[in-house]
Motif scaffolding. Structure first.
Motif, PDB file in Angstrom:
ATOM      1  N   ASN A  28      13.383  13.647   3.597  1.00  0.00           N
ATOM      2  CA  ASN A  28      12.259  13.437   4.520  1.00  0.00           C
ATOM      3  C   ASN A  28      10.963  13.139   3.767  1.00  0.00           C
ATOM      4  O   ASN A  28      10.156  12.319   4.206  1.00  0.00           O
ATOM      5  CB  ASN A  28      12.089  14.638   5.441  1.00  0.00           C
ATOM      6  CG  ASN A  28      13.123  14.654   6.540  1.00  0.00           C
ATOM      7  OD1 ASN A  28      13.578  13.612   6.999  1.00  0.00           O
ATOM      8  ND2 ASN A  28      13.509  15.841   6.964  1.00  0.00           N
ATOM      9  N   LYS A  29      10.776  13.786   2.625  1.00  0.00           N
ATOM     10  CA  LYS A  29       9.590  13.526   1.810  1.00  0.00           C
ATOM     11  C   LYS A  29       9.610  12.088   1.294  1.00  0.00           C
ATOM     12  O   LYS A  29       8.622  11.365   1.387  1.00  0.00           O
ATOM     13  CB  LYS A  29       9.526  14.505   0.631  1.00  0.00           C
ATOM     14  CG  LYS A  29       8.262  14.336  -0.205  1.00  0.00           C
ATOM     15  CD  LYS A  29       8.337  15.082  -1.531  1.00  0.00           C
ATOM     16  CE  LYS A  29       8.274  16.566  -1.359  1.00  0.00           C
ATOM     17  NZ  LYS A  29       8.235  17.296  -2.647  1.00  0.00           N
ATOM     18  N   ARG A  30      10.766  11.662   0.757  1.00  0.00           N
ATOM     19  CA  ARG A  30      10.895  10.291   0.259  1.00  0.00           C
ATOM     20  C   ARG A  30      10.730   9.283   1.392  1.00  0.00           C
ATOM     21  O   ARG A  30      10.105   8.237   1.210  1.00  0.00           O
ATOM     22  CB  ARG A  30      12.256  10.101  -0.420  1.00  0.00           C
ATOM     23  CG  ARG A  30      12.320  10.787  -1.741  1.00  0.00           C
ATOM     24  CD  ARG A  30      13.550  10.511  -2.574  1.00  0.00           C
ATOM     25  NE  ARG A  30      14.554   9.641  -2.037  1.00  0.00           N
ATOM     26  CZ  ARG A  30      15.858   9.830  -2.139  1.00  0.00           C
ATOM     27  NH1 ARG A  30      16.314  10.901  -2.756  1.00  0.00           N
ATOM     28  NH2 ARG A  30      16.721   8.975  -1.646  1.00  0.00           N
ATOM     29  N   LEU A  31      11.269   9.609   2.543  1.00  0.00           N
ATOM     30  CA  LEU A  31      11.151   8.725   3.701  1.00  0.00           C
ATOM     31  C   LEU A  31       9.698   8.559   4.118  1.00  0.00           C
ATOM     32  O   LEU A  31       9.224   7.446   4.362  1.00  0.00           O
ATOM     33  CB  LEU A  31      11.976   9.288   4.865  1.00  0.00           C
ATOM     34  CG  LEU A  31      12.049   8.484   6.139  1.00  0.00           C
ATOM     35  CD1 LEU A  31      12.573   7.084   5.891  1.00  0.00           C
ATOM     36  CD2 LEU A  31      12.906   9.194   7.156  1.00  0.00           C
ATOM     37  N   SER A  32       8.970   9.643   4.148  1.00  0.00           N
ATOM     38  CA  SER A  32       7.558   9.597   4.500  1.00  0.00           C
ATOM     39  C   SER A  32       6.760   8.753   3.508  1.00  0.00           C
ATOM     40  O   SER A  32       5.928   7.934   3.896  1.00  0.00           O
ATOM     41  CB  SER A  32       6.995  11.021   4.552  1.00  0.00           C
ATOM     42  OG  SER A  32       5.634  11.002   4.857  1.00  0.00           O
ATOM     43  N   GLN A  33       7.028   8.944   2.215  1.00  0.00           N
ATOM     44  CA  GLN A  33       6.342   8.158   1.181  1.00  0.00           C
ATOM     45  C   GLN A  33       6.666   6.674   1.321  1.00  0.00           C
ATOM     46  O   GLN A  33       5.783   5.829   1.242  1.00  0.00           O
ATOM     47  CB  GLN A  33       6.749   8.642  -0.206  1.00  0.00           C
ATOM     48  CG  GLN A  33       6.224  10.004  -0.567  1.00  0.00           C
ATOM     49  CD  GLN A  33       6.863  10.551  -1.840  1.00  0.00           C
ATOM     50  OE1 GLN A  33       7.878  10.046  -2.318  1.00  0.00           O
ATOM     51  NE2 GLN A  33       6.259  11.610  -2.383  1.00  0.00           N
ATOM     52  N   LEU A  34       7.930   6.379   1.539  1.00  0.00           N
ATOM     53  CA  LEU A  34       8.349   4.985   1.656  1.00  0.00           C
ATOM     54  C   LEU A  34       7.743   4.320   2.888  1.00  0.00           C
ATOM     55  O   LEU A  34       7.298   3.176   2.827  1.00  0.00           O
ATOM     56  CB  LEU A  34       9.880   4.903   1.705  1.00  0.00           C
ATOM     57  CG  LEU A  34      10.507   3.523   1.612  1.00  0.00           C
ATOM     58  CD1 LEU A  34      10.098   2.823   0.317  1.00  0.00           C
ATOM     59  CD2 LEU A  34      12.017   3.619   1.697  1.00  0.00           C
ATOM     60  N   GLU A  35       7.708   5.052   3.992  1.00  0.00           N
ATOM     61  CA  GLU A  35       7.125   4.502   5.217  1.00  0.00           C
ATOM     62  C   GLU A  35       5.642   4.182   5.047  1.00  0.00           C
ATOM     63  O   GLU A  35       5.153   3.191   5.570  1.00  0.00           O
ATOM     64  CB  GLU A  35       7.322   5.461   6.397  1.00  0.00           C
ATOM     65  CG  GLU A  35       8.727   5.476   6.933  1.00  0.00           C
ATOM     66  CD  GLU A  35       8.930   6.477   8.056  1.00  0.00           C
ATOM     67  OE1 GLU A  35       9.710   6.187   8.958  1.00  0.00           O
ATOM     68  OE2 GLU A  35       8.308   7.561   8.016  1.00  0.00           O
ATOM     69  N   SER A  36       4.942   5.026   4.301  1.00  0.00           N
ATOM     70  CA  SER A  36       3.511   4.773   4.115  1.00  0.00           C
ATOM     71  C   SER A  36       3.250   3.661   3.097  1.00  0.00           C
ATOM     72  O   SER A  36       2.285   2.916   3.229  1.00  0.00           O
ATOM     73  CB  SER A  36       2.787   6.051   3.702  1.00  0.00           C
ATOM     74  OG  SER A  36       3.186   6.470   2.417  1.00  0.00           O
ATOM     75  N   GLN A  37       4.110   3.530   2.093  1.00  0.00           N
ATOM     76  CA  GLN A  37       3.902   2.520   1.051  1.00  0.00           C
ATOM     77  C   GLN A  37       4.538   1.168   1.382  1.00  0.00           C
ATOM     78  O   GLN A  37       3.991   0.128   1.056  1.00  0.00           O
ATOM     79  CB  GLN A  37       4.462   3.023  -0.276  1.00  0.00           C
ATOM     80  CG  GLN A  37       3.730   4.240  -0.802  1.00  0.00           C
ATOM     81  CD  GLN A  37       4.443   4.884  -1.979  1.00  0.00           C
ATOM     82  OE1 GLN A  37       5.521   4.454  -2.377  1.00  0.00           O
ATOM     83  NE2 GLN A  37       3.847   5.929  -2.529  1.00  0.00           N
ATOM     84  N   HIS A  38       5.712   1.198   2.000  1.00  0.00           N
ATOM     85  CA  HIS A  38       6.467  -0.027   2.291  1.00  0.00           C
ATOM     86  C   HIS A  38       7.095   0.074   3.680  1.00  0.00           C
ATOM     87  O   HIS A  38       8.306   0.272   3.800  1.00  0.00           O
ATOM     88  CB  HIS A  38       7.568  -0.251   1.248  1.00  0.00           C
ATOM     89  CG  HIS A  38       7.090  -0.222  -0.163  1.00  0.00           C
ATOM     90  ND1 HIS A  38       6.403  -1.268  -0.724  1.00  0.00           N
ATOM     91  CD2 HIS A  38       7.176   0.739  -1.122  1.00  0.00           C
ATOM     92  CE1 HIS A  38       6.106  -0.959  -1.977  1.00  0.00           C
ATOM     93  NE2 HIS A  38       6.553   0.251  -2.241  1.00  0.00           N
ATOM     94  N   PRO A  39       6.292  -0.057   4.733  1.00  0.00           N
ATOM     95  CA  PRO A  39       6.803   0.170   6.091  1.00  0.00           C
ATOM     96  C   PRO A  39       7.932  -0.772   6.522  1.00  0.00           C
ATOM     97  O   PRO A  39       8.679  -0.444   7.432  1.00  0.00           O
ATOM     98  CB  PRO A  39       5.580  -0.009   6.975  1.00  0.00           C
ATOM     99  CG  PRO A  39       4.536  -0.629   6.132  1.00  0.00           C
ATOM    100  CD  PRO A  39       4.899  -0.402   4.715  1.00  0.00           C
TER     101      PRO A  39
END
Length: 76
Positions: A28-39
């Motif tokens: 979930n942490k990686r998903l959140s980071q990825l969504e904010s950086q590369h939606p």
């Protein structure tokens, strides 16, 4: 007569739930980071699928433990 296959958990439920929950938290942490950086990344869907799989595993273990506990209570 046909029988359905059932998943049998042979691990310590509390330990495995804790391990699965840690993996889910990391996903979930990686998903959140990825969504904010590369939606628009295709990896988002892959991570979501993995997170859902882990959530189901946790639920399956909890349900199996609850069923076992209830069965034990009903035997008394």
């Amino acid at each position: 007569m046909t029988m359905r296959a059932q998943r049998v958990w042979k691990v310590n439920g509390a330990a495995s739930i804790g391990q699965l929950q840690s993996r889910l938290d990391e996903l979930n942490k990686r998903l959140s980071q990825l969504e904010s950086q590369h939606p628009d990344s295709w990896k988002i869907e892959e991570l979501k699928a993995s997170a859902l799989g882990l959530s189901r595993e946790i639920d399956d273990i909890r349900c199996a433990e609850a069923t076992a506990a209830l069965s034990e209570l009903l035997r008394k």
